[in-house]
Write an enzyme that holds these catalytic residues in place. Structure first.
Site, short mmCIF file in Angstrom:
data_model
loop_
_atom_site.label_atom_id
_atom_site.label_comp_id
_atom_site.label_asym_id
_atom_site.label_seq_id
_atom_site.Cartn_x
_atom_site.Cartn_y
_atom_site.Cartn_z
N ASP A 50 9.45 65.45 56.45
CA ASP A 50 10.51 66.29 55.89
C ASP A 50 10.27 66.36 54.45
OD1 ASP A 50 12.88 67.72 54.70
OD2 ASP A 50 14.07 65.99 54.93
N HIS A 83 18.76 64.98 52.84
CA HIS A 83 17.36 64.76 52.75
C HIS A 83 17.05 63.58 51.87
CE1 HIS A 83 16.71 68.62 54.86
NE2 HIS A 83 17.62 68.90 54.28
ZN LIG Z 1 16.08 71.46 58.35
ZN LIG Z 2 18.78 69.43 58.94
#
Ligand SMILES: [Zn+2]
Ligand SMILES: [Zn+2]
Length: 531
Positions: A171, A344
């Site tokens: 990510d 994140h």
């Molecule tokens: Zn996502």
């Molecule tokens: Zn997500």
């Protein structure tokens, strides 16, 4: 000799949303995630945006399994469409992810169309399509998220740990953000303090899938004797799923119906609602504009925006916040209180993960191009060789063969639009027309074709079309009318009576006239009727 393993991202690269990565060997394949995204401003009238499944439609052998890493829409939202159009034999997810996905598939009447396999993140590798899959629990803004490791005959893909990873995908959303992402506990503490000290009602909005956050609001409310009313369809649905599966804990008597709020004092009330993205039909937006049946915002209310606007939603969120202030609410958001942290990892955490995994090759995923580029730079800084970092576009094909990775061509990829119930092409003329309508309006010219001497003058109707000054507009419309008349006379003299042909002449010449006079391109719509 076995076939090579091909890794084909069909969405999620160069964009936020649409996460979908095909991993295949021979004619067998699995998908990691199957997400959608939401329309941008230049896509008027579009409801949802999906990855283009053209490659999957033509792929022999179909789809063995879809592995869902977590329950966010950008990872599960396209599943009903892939199931309906192409078919999927197995859907893999953790308990909560399956709970969320099943409720979605139920709405689409697809619950019986696949086998559901619950992921065990503590177990041994299990056969998933042509691969052996292993799962590791990760922290995110929805509970029960996992990382996936695939053992293949050609090497290991994104295996976390020390036995060597041949290719890692990770990510990139916060790759540009320095430092580390703060803990959710920080938010829980801030919520506790704010909700306890608020003089009147507290109205909190967040992502409805952010179960930890909802729990934080409920805990904080229970701690100071407030009741909680949950407002908004997706918020009610997700909280129910989470409670039924044991992911949320609410004391008996805490929840009240919005219609019962009148019986409580203001400082005994918390409202948990949808609308953190300023969505026009959501609960908070309607409250902000006094359009909600049960809850109206008033002086003394504290509104907590416990979320960040997704890129593209900033203006809508700011509009909502302004409307809330206008009604006298105090608005708290991530810039003035610690009411939100990201789900994140930031740069230092991404570096640490890369350093721990020490992959032989790396492909940043899940992000716009600048985020992928930032993530690539982080990988380079911790020693992944530049030549083994693959910043890809959707549709690029990576091949994994005997432990090494290379690029090998590309497949069709892109986006398709869901508009009401239909799925269409992005280059659709409909969309072009809508853009034109929203920018320069429309001019409708109604012409009657008489098969006799007395002709009725054409009629011109303008909507959303405003050349400089009202007088100028009237003048121009008169000119358009007169010119339409001239065109019809000329064509009549030439013996042209076919409607399509007449309309096409009218369109071209009138559009040119308007452009020459007003430098505008309204949608010119000639309508020819026989009388
Ligand atoms: Zn996502
Ligand atoms: Zn997500």
């Amino acid at each position: 000799m076995s076939d090579v393993v091909r890794i084909i991202p069909l969405g999620g690269l160069g964009q936020i949303g649409n996460n979908l990565c095909v991993i295949e060997q021979g004619e067998r394949r699995i998908l990691i995630d199957c997400g959608l995204s939401f329309p941008r401003d230049e896509m008027p009238g579009v409801d949802l945006v999906l990855p283009d499944f053209a490659y999957l439609r033509d792929a022999p052998g179909g789809i063995d399994a879809v592995v869902l890493t977590h329950g966010h829409e950008d990872h599960i939202g396209a599943l009903p469409y892939v199931m309906r159009e192409i078919g999927v034999r197995e859907v893999w997810g953790t308990r909560l992810t399956l709970g969320m996905v099943k409720s979605k598939l139920d709405e689409h009447g697809l619950l019986r169309d696949a086998e559901f396999i619950e992921i065990d993140s503590d177990g041994d590798p299990v056969a998933c399509g042509p691969f052996a899959a292993e799962f590791a629990r990760v922290t995110h803004s929805v509970p029960d998220a996992v990382a996936v490791a695939l053992h293949t005959t050609e090497g290991t893909i994104l295996r976390l740990g020390s036995d060597g990873v041949d290719l890692m995908l990770a990510d990139s959303t916060n790759a540009e953000r320095p430092g580390i992402t703060q803990s959710e506990q920080l938010v829980a503490a801030a919520l506790k303090r704010i909700i306890r000290d608020a003089p009147g009602r507290v109205i909190v909005t967040s992502f409805s899938s952010h179960i930890h956050r909802l729990q934080g609001v409920i805990d904080a409310s229970e701690a100071c004797g407030r009741k909680v009313a949950v407002v908004g369809r997706s918020m009610i649905k997700n909280l129910n799923i989470a409670r039924n599966l044991g992911y949320a804990d609410v004391e008996e008597g805490t929840l009240v119906k919005p219609s019962d709020l009148d019986e409580l004092r203001d400082n005994e009330i918390t409202v948990l609602c949808t609308g953190s993205q300023g969505e026009p039909m959501s609960a908070l937006t309607r409250m902000a504009y006094s359009d909600h049946r049960q809850v109206q915002i008033r002086q003394g209310d504290t509104v907590i925006m416990s979320a960040k606007p997704v890129p593209g939603n900033e203006l809508a969120v700011h509009d909502t916040m302004n409307a809330l202030c206008r009604r006298g609410a105090r608005v708290l958001h991530q810039d003035n209180e610690a009411v939100h942290v990201s789900g994140h990892g930031s740069a230092e955490e991404l570096k640490m993960m890369l350093a721990l995994v020490h992959p032989k090759a790396f492909m940043p995923v899940h992000g716009e191009l600048r985020m992928l580029a930032a993530h690539a730079a982080l990988a380079e800084s911790v020693g992944v060789p530049t030549g083994r970092i693959y910043v890809c576009d959707n549709g690029d094909v990576l091949v994994l063969e005997r432990g090494s990775v290379r690029r090998e061509g590309m497949v069709e990829a892109g986006v398709v639009f869901v508009d009401g119930l239909g799925i269409g092409d992005p280059k659709d003329a409909v969309l072009r027309d809508r853009r034109q309508l929203s920018a320069d309006g429309t001019l409708i010219i109604v012409c009657q074709l008489h098969r006799g001497p007395s002709r009725v003058e054409p009629e011109v109707i303008a909507r959303g079309f405003a050349p400089e000054g009202a007088d100028a507009a009237d003048e121009l419309l008169d000119e358009v009318r007169a010119h339409a008349s001239t065109i019809l006379d000329r064509l009549d003299a030439d013996g042209v009576r076919e409607h399509k042909l007449l309309q096409s002449h009218l369109h071209d010449e009138l559009a040119e006239l308007v452009w020459n006079r007003a430098r505008k391109r309204p949608l010119v719509l000639p309508v020819v009727v026989d009388v």
